[in-house]
Design a protein around this motif. Sequence first.
Motif, PDB file in Angstrom:
ATOM      1  N   HIS A 245      13.066  48.834  37.674  1.00 18.50           N
ATOM      2  CA  HIS A 245      12.209  48.354  36.585  1.00 18.50           C
ATOM      3  C   HIS A 245      12.742  47.052  35.986  1.00 18.50           C
ATOM      4  N   SER A 246      13.764  46.482  36.614  1.00 13.55           N
ATOM      5  CA  SER A 246      14.340  45.218  36.123  1.00 13.55           C
ATOM      6  C   SER A 246      13.282  44.123  36.134  1.00 13.55           C
ATOM      7  N   SER A 247      13.272  43.330  35.091  1.00 14.42           N
ATOM      8  CA  SER A 247      12.311  42.228  34.997  1.00 14.42           C
ATOM      9  C   SER A 247      12.974  40.873  35.205  1.00 14.42           C
TER      10      SER A 247
ATOM     11  N   LYS B 113       3.115  33.967  32.351  1.00 20.15           N
ATOM     12  CA  LYS B 113       2.362  34.433  31.204  1.00 20.15           C
ATOM     13  C   LYS B 113       2.707  35.909  30.996  1.00 20.15           C
ATOM     14  N   GLY B 114       2.661  36.381  29.758  1.00 20.56           N
ATOM     15  CA  GLY B 114       3.001  37.770  29.471  1.00 20.56           C
ATOM     16  C   GLY B 114       4.501  37.954  29.323  1.00 20.56           C
ATOM     17  N   GLU B 115       4.890  39.192  28.944  1.00 23.89           N
ATOM     18  CA  GLU B 115       6.289  39.513  28.720  1.00 23.89           C
ATOM     19  C   GLU B 115       6.636  40.831  29.407  1.00 23.89           C
ATOM     20  N   GLY B 116       7.954  41.046  29.668  1.00 20.68           N
ATOM     21  CA  GLY B 116       8.421  42.309  30.226  1.00 20.68           C
ATOM     22  C   GLY B 116       7.774  42.622  31.559  1.00 20.68           C
ATOM     23  N   GLU B 117       7.314  43.866  31.715  1.00 29.22           N
ATOM     24  CA  GLU B 117       6.693  44.291  32.966  1.00 29.22           C
ATOM     25  C   GLU B 117       5.307  43.674  33.158  1.00 29.22           C
ATOM     26  N   ASP B 118       4.745  43.104  32.096  1.00 28.75           N
ATOM     27  CA  ASP B 118       3.441  42.433  32.192  1.00 28.75           C
ATOM     28  C   ASP B 118       3.586  40.941  32.508  1.00 28.75           C
ATOM     29  N   LYS B 119       4.823  40.494  32.695  1.00 30.20           N
ATOM     30  CA  LYS B 119       5.087  39.086  32.978  1.00 30.20           C
ATOM     31  C   LYS B 119       4.535  38.713  34.356  1.00 30.20           C
ATOM     32  N   ARG B 120       3.746  37.653  34.446  1.00 29.79           N
ATOM     33  CA  ARG B 120       3.097  37.255  35.687  1.00 29.79           C
ATOM     34  C   ARG B 120       3.294  35.764  35.950  1.00 29.79           C
ATOM     35  N   VAL B 121       3.368  35.407  37.226  1.00 25.84           N
ATOM     36  CA  VAL B 121       3.511  34.009  37.650  1.00 25.84           C
ATOM     37  C   VAL B 121       2.168  33.299  37.517  1.00 25.84           C
ATOM     38  N   MET B 122       2.196  32.070  37.035  1.00 25.15           N
ATOM     39  CA  MET B 122       1.009  31.214  36.990  1.00 25.15           C
ATOM     40  C   MET B 122       0.984  30.368  38.266  1.00 25.15           C
ATOM     41  N   PHE B 123      -0.019  30.587  39.121  1.00 25.52           N
ATOM     42  CA  PHE B 123      -0.120  29.862  40.382  1.00 25.52           C
ATOM     43  C   PHE B 123      -0.868  28.543  40.197  1.00 25.52           C
ATOM     44  N   LEU B 124      -0.685  27.639  41.174  1.00 25.84           N
ATOM     45  CA  LEU B 124      -1.338  26.328  41.107  1.00 25.84           C
ATOM     46  C   LEU B 124      -2.858  26.462  41.149  1.00 25.84           C
ATOM     47  N   ASP B 125      -3.346  27.364  42.007  1.00 20.18           N
ATOM     48  CA  ASP B 125      -4.779  27.615  42.089  1.00 20.18           C
ATOM     49  C   ASP B 125      -4.990  28.937  42.828  1.00 20.18           C
ATOM     50  N   ALA B 126      -6.242  29.349  42.950  1.00 22.74           N
ATOM     51  CA  ALA B 126      -6.567  30.629  43.580  1.00 22.74           C
ATOM     52  C   ALA B 126      -6.173  30.655  45.056  1.00 22.74           C
ATOM     53  N   GLU B 127      -6.295  29.516  45.742  1.00 21.94           N
ATOM     54  CA  GLU B 127      -5.948  29.469  47.162  1.00 21.94           C
ATOM     55  C   GLU B 127      -4.448  29.672  47.362  1.00 21.94           C
ATOM     56  N   LYS B 128      -3.639  29.017  46.513  1.00 23.10           N
ATOM     57  CA  LYS B 128      -2.191  29.177  46.597  1.00 23.10           C
ATOM     58  C   LYS B 128      -1.789  30.626  46.299  1.00 23.10           C
TER      59      LYS B 128
END
Length: 480
Positions: free
Chosen positions: A99-101, A291-306
């Motif tokens: 569960h490490s973030s 974006k987000g914090e903890g387990e909800d933390k998500r990477v922001m991608f360049l675009d949908a294709e990437k």
Amino acid sequence: MKKRLLSFWEIWNMSFGFLGIQFGYALQGGFMSRIFQTLGASEDEIPLLWIAAPLTGLIVQPIIGYLSDRTWHPKLGRRKPYFLIGAVLSSLALFFAPHSSALWMAAGFLWVIDACINISMEPFRALVADKLHESQRSYGFVVQTLIIGIGTWVASNLPWLINQLGVSNEAPAGVVPQSVRIAFAIGAFVFILSILYTIFTTEEYPPEDMEAFLKEKKEKKSNFIKDITENVANMPKTMRKLGVIQFFSWFAFFTMWSLATPALTEHIYDAPKPDVKLYAQLDAEGSIVHKGEGEDKRVMFLDAEKEATYTTKDKAYNTAADEVGSAMGVYGLSSMAFALLLTFYSARFKLNRKYTHLVSLILGGLGFIGMYFCDDFISLAICFVLVGISWGSILSMPYAMLSSSIDPTKMGMFMGLFNMFIVIPQIVAALGGVNFVYKLIGDKTINAMIVAGISLIVAGLFNLLITNKKAIAYSIDQSE
């Protein structure tokens, strides 16, 4: 004290806790590098992230061995208090590790897991020597290896099995898949239950002279550093020679645990872990935007294709990593089969430990080298069969040889000190030794498996140094 010969089931019960210990080690060895890569570690960073584990063993095992030699609890005995403490702490760490973030959290959990497993493991080695007549020690350590093999195989296949049952092995970038999390939770549960089984089914022998034991314990209470130093200086010759064998053996297996997943997913499956930085938004300092914090933390991608490209490559990596984990589990299965064969043999005949270990290590070395030529799961599994033979021998023969050549009143202490020859090679490898040596062959990570193979073959040949006849083969006809 004259020790009676124990039945198979008595030896099985006293060794059963190793099932949980090996669940912990197999999950750690098979999947912590995957967790590190998921959280952003590069292949070259992985060995260094593992350094906490051997450093912990270097410190913890001699201390636990020393303390357990001087412990006697009226209900739990000498070694069992340490089984229990280690099991509770290890189970908690195993549950929370996936569960490490952040990378530092995962590295910290690896440190805690290894420290706590060491608290339980070292007294198990000493318990075999405590309870078994010397003629049964090969048999006892081989039964331990049989149980270890079962644990390795089952635990290594858990993420794959859980995925087959419908739990996803995919997750957003930087998040450990749910299948791995559930596998670690199961491992935590098995760890505590198996240790409790041994505690409730096994009695320990009390000191022959309790009054003298308590007196010595009181007098030596403040002499820990002095005792450790003296015992290192006066280490038996056979123990030193076994130490050389252990150095090369454990250098090889540390290389496997830390680098097999990145090496084999890339070399055999052409599915390396994708570098998320090639697909994500980066800030002015070159760090990934989230974006987000903890387990909800998500990477922001360049675009949908990437994002779609990264997701496809990451899915291929996770599938390949599951297969590599399953193939690694085969070494647990073959070590179990090898241990079973040795169990039947050593129960009836005198076993030549020296040549058994020599041949086993060379076979394992050939298995590692053979991975370079693998192109599918079957060929990889065959290589791990050979590796498992060496693993089965590593977990039994050195300890059987050692226990026949040291003072039985210092069994815990020497078993703990013997751990130096396990952790020092891992520290050397983690501090850059494995990266330096394999890059002498080439930049591809698969070359690390070739280095592991050469190291095991060298370890096998060093068995020729062992000349102590009692260590090589002990029969019941020998004097005690």
